[in-house]
Design a protein around this motif. Sequence first.
Motif, PDB file in Angstrom:
ATOM      1  N   MET A   1       1.081  67.349  56.051  1.00 23.98           N
ATOM      2  CA  MET A   1      -0.014  67.778  56.919  1.00 23.98           C
ATOM      3  C   MET A   1      -1.085  66.689  57.017  1.00 23.98           C
ATOM      4  SD  MET A   1      -0.303  71.639  55.399  1.00 23.98           S
ATOM      5  CE  MET A   1      -1.558  72.245  56.522  1.00 23.98           C
ATOM      6  N   GLN A   2      -1.289  65.955  55.927  1.00 21.42           N
ATOM      7  CA  GLN A   2      -2.298  64.903  55.907  1.00 21.42           C
ATOM      8  C   GLN A   2      -1.799  63.615  56.567  1.00 21.42           C
ATOM      9  OE1 GLN A   2      -5.268  65.679  54.694  1.00 21.42           O
ATOM     10  NE2 GLN A   2      -4.772  67.554  53.598  1.00 21.42           N
ATOM     11  N   GLN A   3      -0.529  63.307  56.332  1.00 21.61           N
ATOM     12  CA  GLN A   3       0.049  62.050  56.829  1.00 21.61           C
ATOM     13  C   GLN A   3       1.513  62.306  57.175  1.00 21.61           C
ATOM     14  OE1 GLN A   3      -0.642  58.691  54.221  1.00 21.61           O
ATOM     15  NE2 GLN A   3       0.997  57.505  55.130  1.00 21.61           N
ATOM     16  N   PRO A   4       1.777  62.829  58.376  1.00 22.10           N
ATOM     17  CA  PRO A   4       3.152  63.212  58.746  1.00 22.10           C
ATOM     18  C   PRO A   4       4.097  62.013  58.822  1.00 22.10           C
ATOM     19  CG  PRO A   4       1.662  63.372  60.629  1.00 22.10           C
ATOM     20  CD  PRO A   4       0.809  63.117  59.440  1.00 22.10           C
ATOM     21  N   VAL A   5       5.225  62.143  58.134  1.00 23.74           N
ATOM     22  CA  VAL A   5       6.242  61.087  58.111  1.00 23.74           C
ATOM     23  C   VAL A   5       7.625  61.731  58.149  1.00 23.74           C
ATOM     24  CG1 VAL A   5       4.841  59.408  56.834  1.00 23.74           C
ATOM     25  CG2 VAL A   5       6.240  61.062  55.566  1.00 23.74           C
ATOM     26  N   GLY A   6       8.654  60.955  58.478  1.00 26.22           N
ATOM     27  CA  GLY A   6      10.039  61.409  58.382  1.00 26.22           C
ATOM     28  C   GLY A   6      10.415  62.526  59.331  1.00 26.22           C
ATOM     29  N   TYR A   7       9.873  62.507  60.570  1.00 26.52           N
ATOM     30  CA  TYR A   7      10.149  63.600  61.500  1.00 26.52           C
ATOM     31  C   TYR A   7      10.303  63.041  62.911  1.00 26.52           C
ATOM     32  CZ  TYR A   7       5.504  63.169  63.545  1.00 26.52           C
ATOM     33  OH  TYR A   7       4.414  62.688  64.203  1.00 26.52           O
ATOM     34  N   THR A   8      10.812  63.891  63.776  1.00 26.40           N
ATOM     35  CA  THR A   8      10.841  63.586  65.205  1.00 26.40           C
ATOM     36  C   THR A   8      10.528  64.871  65.961  1.00 26.40           C
ATOM     37  OG1 THR A   8      12.131  62.622  67.007  1.00 26.40           O
ATOM     38  CG2 THR A   8      13.304  64.119  65.535  1.00 26.40           C
TER      39      THR A   8
ATOM     40  N   LEU B   1       9.379  62.181  50.298  1.00 25.47           N
ATOM     41  CA  LEU B   1       9.239  61.915  48.871  1.00 25.47           C
ATOM     42  C   LEU B   1       8.460  60.639  48.593  1.00 25.47           C
ATOM     43  CD1 LEU B   1      12.857  62.783  47.646  1.00 25.47           C
ATOM     44  CD2 LEU B   1      10.826  64.232  47.545  1.00 25.47           C
ATOM     45  N   THR B   2       8.492  59.710  49.512  1.00 28.07           N
ATOM     46  CA  THR B   2       7.805  58.426  49.307  1.00 28.07           C
ATOM     47  C   THR B   2       6.513  58.335  50.112  1.00 28.07           C
ATOM     48  OG1 THR B   2       9.144  57.399  51.055  1.00 28.07           O
ATOM     49  CG2 THR B   2       9.954  57.221  48.785  1.00 28.07           C
ATOM     50  N   ASN B   3       6.087  59.441  50.677  1.00 29.45           N
ATOM     51  CA  ASN B   3       4.840  59.476  51.449  1.00 29.45           C
ATOM     52  C   ASN B   3       3.697  58.924  50.597  1.00 29.45           C
ATOM     53  OD1 ASN B   3       2.566  60.130  52.982  1.00 29.45           O
ATOM     54  ND2 ASN B   3       3.413  62.091  53.637  1.00 29.45           N
ATOM     55  N   SER B   4       3.018  57.905  51.092  1.00 27.56           N
ATOM     56  CA  SER B   4       1.956  57.270  50.297  1.00 27.56           C
ATOM     57  C   SER B   4       0.823  58.236  49.985  1.00 27.56           C
ATOM     58  CB  SER B   4       1.405  56.043  51.033  1.00 27.56           C
ATOM     59  OG  SER B   4       0.921  56.381  52.319  1.00 27.56           O
ATOM     60  N   ASN B   5       0.588  59.211  50.866  1.00 27.27           N
ATOM     61  CA  ASN B   5      -0.451  60.207  50.597  1.00 27.27           C
ATOM     62  C   ASN B   5      -0.101  61.049  49.376  1.00 27.27           C
ATOM     63  OD1 ASN B   5      -2.971  61.623  51.985  1.00 27.27           O
ATOM     64  ND2 ASN B   5      -1.629  63.236  51.216  1.00 27.27           N
ATOM     65  N   LEU B   6       1.197  61.382  49.236  1.00 23.95           N
ATOM     66  CA  LEU B   6       1.661  62.163  48.083  1.00 23.95           C
ATOM     67  C   LEU B   6       1.352  61.455  46.775  1.00 23.95           C
ATOM     68  CD1 LEU B   6       3.404  64.394  46.706  1.00 23.95           C
ATOM     69  CD2 LEU B   6       5.395  62.942  47.193  1.00 23.95           C
ATOM     70  N   TRP B   7       1.603  60.163  46.738  1.00 22.97           N
ATOM     71  CA  TRP B   7       1.431  59.426  45.488  1.00 22.97           C
ATOM     72  C   TRP B   7      -0.021  59.073  45.204  1.00 22.97           C
ATOM     73  CZ3 TRP B   7       5.083  59.955  42.181  1.00 22.97           C
ATOM     74  CH2 TRP B   7       6.357  60.274  42.641  1.00 22.97           C
ATOM     75  N   MET B   8      -0.907  59.438  46.116  1.00 28.24           N
ATOM     76  CA  MET B   8      -2.338  59.422  45.838  1.00 28.24           C
ATOM     77  C   MET B   8      -2.809  60.807  45.395  1.00 28.24           C
ATOM     78  SD  MET B   8      -3.539  56.410  46.257  1.00 28.24           S
ATOM     79  CE  MET B   8      -2.855  54.864  46.832  1.00 28.24           C
ATOM     80  N   GLN B   9      -2.258  61.836  46.031  1.00 34.30           N
ATOM     81  CA  GLN B   9      -2.682  63.210  45.745  1.00 34.30           C
ATOM     82  C   GLN B   9      -2.212  63.715  44.386  1.00 34.30           C
ATOM     83  OE1 GLN B   9      -1.523  65.789  49.121  1.00 34.30           O
ATOM     84  NE2 GLN B   9      -3.656  66.411  49.163  1.00 34.30           N
TER      85      GLN B   9
ATOM     86  N   LEU C   1       2.613  69.648  46.982  1.00 32.28           N
ATOM     87  CA  LEU C   1       1.857  68.522  47.517  1.00 32.28           C
ATOM     88  C   LEU C   1       2.688  67.690  48.489  1.00 32.28           C
ATOM     89  CD1 LEU C   1      -0.155  67.396  44.378  1.00 32.28           C
ATOM     90  CD2 LEU C   1      -1.033  68.512  46.434  1.00 32.28           C
ATOM     91  N   ILE C   2       4.006  67.730  48.370  1.00 30.37           N
ATOM     92  CA  ILE C   2       4.854  67.086  49.382  1.00 30.37           C
ATOM     93  C   ILE C   2       4.605  67.743  50.739  1.00 30.37           C
ATOM     94  CG2 ILE C   2       7.228  66.840  50.204  1.00 30.37           C
ATOM     95  CD1 ILE C   2       8.090  66.380  47.334  1.00 30.37           C
ATOM     96  N   ALA C   3       4.566  69.086  50.731  1.00 34.90           N
ATOM     97  CA  ALA C   3       4.306  69.818  51.973  1.00 34.90           C
ATOM     98  C   ALA C   3       2.905  69.523  52.497  1.00 34.90           C
ATOM     99  CB  ALA C   3       4.486  71.316  51.737  1.00 34.90           C
ATOM    100  N   ASN C   4       1.914  69.532  51.604  1.00 29.22           N
ATOM    101  CA  ASN C   4       0.542  69.278  52.037  1.00 29.22           C
ATOM    102  C   ASN C   4       0.363  67.847  52.516  1.00 29.22           C
ATOM    103  OD1 ASN C   4      -2.495  68.377  51.090  1.00 29.22           O
ATOM    104  ND2 ASN C   4      -2.421  70.435  51.977  1.00 29.22           N
ATOM    105  N   SER C   5       1.032  66.904  51.874  1.00 27.83           N
ATOM    106  CA  SER C   5       0.908  65.506  52.272  1.00 27.83           C
ATOM    107  C   SER C   5       1.459  65.268  53.671  1.00 27.83           C
ATOM    108  CB  SER C   5       1.624  64.602  51.261  1.00 27.83           C
ATOM    109  OG  SER C   5       0.933  64.575  50.037  1.00 27.83           O
TER     110      SER C   5
END
Length: 459
Positions: free
Chosen positions: A150-157, A172-180, A144-148
């Motif tokens: 895709m839903q809400q990309p964070v921590g990249y450039t 790890l702290t992606n807000s989408n992850l902690w909903m999913q 779900l970290i990987a899928n999150s």
Amino acid sequence: MDALMLARWQFGITTVYHFFFVPLTLGLSLLVAIFQTAYVRTDSDTYKRMTQFWGKLFLINFAMGVVTGIVQEFQFGMNWSEYSRFVGDIFGAPLAIEALLAFFLESTFVGVWIFGWGRLNKGLHLASIWLVVIGSNISAFWILIANSFMQQPVGYTLRNGRAEMTDFGALLTNSNLWMQFPHVFTAGVVTASFFVIGISAWHLLRKKGDIDLFRKSASIAMATAMIATVLVALVGHAQSQHMVKTQPMKIASAEALWDTESPASFSLFTIGDETANKDVFSIKIPTLLSILAYNSTTGEVKGINNLQAEYEKTYGPGDYVPPVWVVYWSFRSMVGSGTLMILLSLYGLYLVMSGKLTARSWYLKLMLFAIALPYIANTAGWMMTEIGRQPWIVFGVMTTEKGVSTSVGAESVLISLVIFTLLYGALAVVDVYLLAKYARDGASAKPGNPEEADLVGAY
């Protein structure tokens, strides 16, 4: 059909099929661990036989989940090689950790649990099944970290034509992850609870075999079903509110909300014209969508037409509207099934507490068919989540059409699609046969150690 559409169909079919097994693995491992904990604490032979019986069905489901999940990895590297090249630096890391850490933990201690009966002391053997529970859910967490992302990309450039990870902590702290993740976990508990209740109901209706075992199984599963169905609804509500902020097009499609409203109405039933982007017929409850979205009678919910215009300004010309009818009816299938499960588990818990469960044959018959409800909800929820994100494969960063392989032709994808569909169809027959066989056989009424050979045979 071109390679893109065939690749999407193949991934959709294989993933939906694989996801039949995942929630049951997450939830049934927990219930088996609870049953074995009760056995260790009470030394009751009934709880021991419960652990053995439901453990067999867990092992069948676990094995099928592993087999069908392997195919997913190959598709990323072949049908979706452009996607893998673009986000491999980010997407590959959690999947690698899932395989090296979580899956190996899970699979190793499944073997320890199978062969540990009569060889390990009770405490160590109990620890092995709890480690399976932990491993299964950690596995889901990393996926779900990987899928999150895709839903809400964070921590990249974006660098050199690729998305490169710059902040692993942000994943790890992606807000989408902690909903999913809480939603998936509680959905797994619901799936397992209804699975246990349904099979127990069949044995209680027959009034043969180990009635005490299935009465206790149904009672425990009914309590977990009641708790988990309510939690799924609460977490799902929070997830929808999060979606209003991060993926407003998905929530607008789920409500067939063509134009922005404030306050917004909730659709009970809508027939829409997706060509003209308007309602043909609808029944709506005024203000309810704003209440659900903001816990307030006021609040703007953006409509499909407004978001399309907004996305064209931000991302350039294109069609940014997903198939509205799929998202709309998937959402209602999920919510409708969930509501029905809450009502069934609430009434079932009342019957358990009043000692009337075995006296309500109509309810037991109903619960046998209700095994299908969590599977409908899980599949519909997954379809809404993934199809509702279209046309993005990584929301706001990469469209789905740009992620498909440029070197794998339509014929190759079609051949593998047909092969996988036929193979999975055959595996479905085997799975249903094995589950039905062991479920019908019931549990041994004889005291003593579970038959290790029986567990190995089931696996």
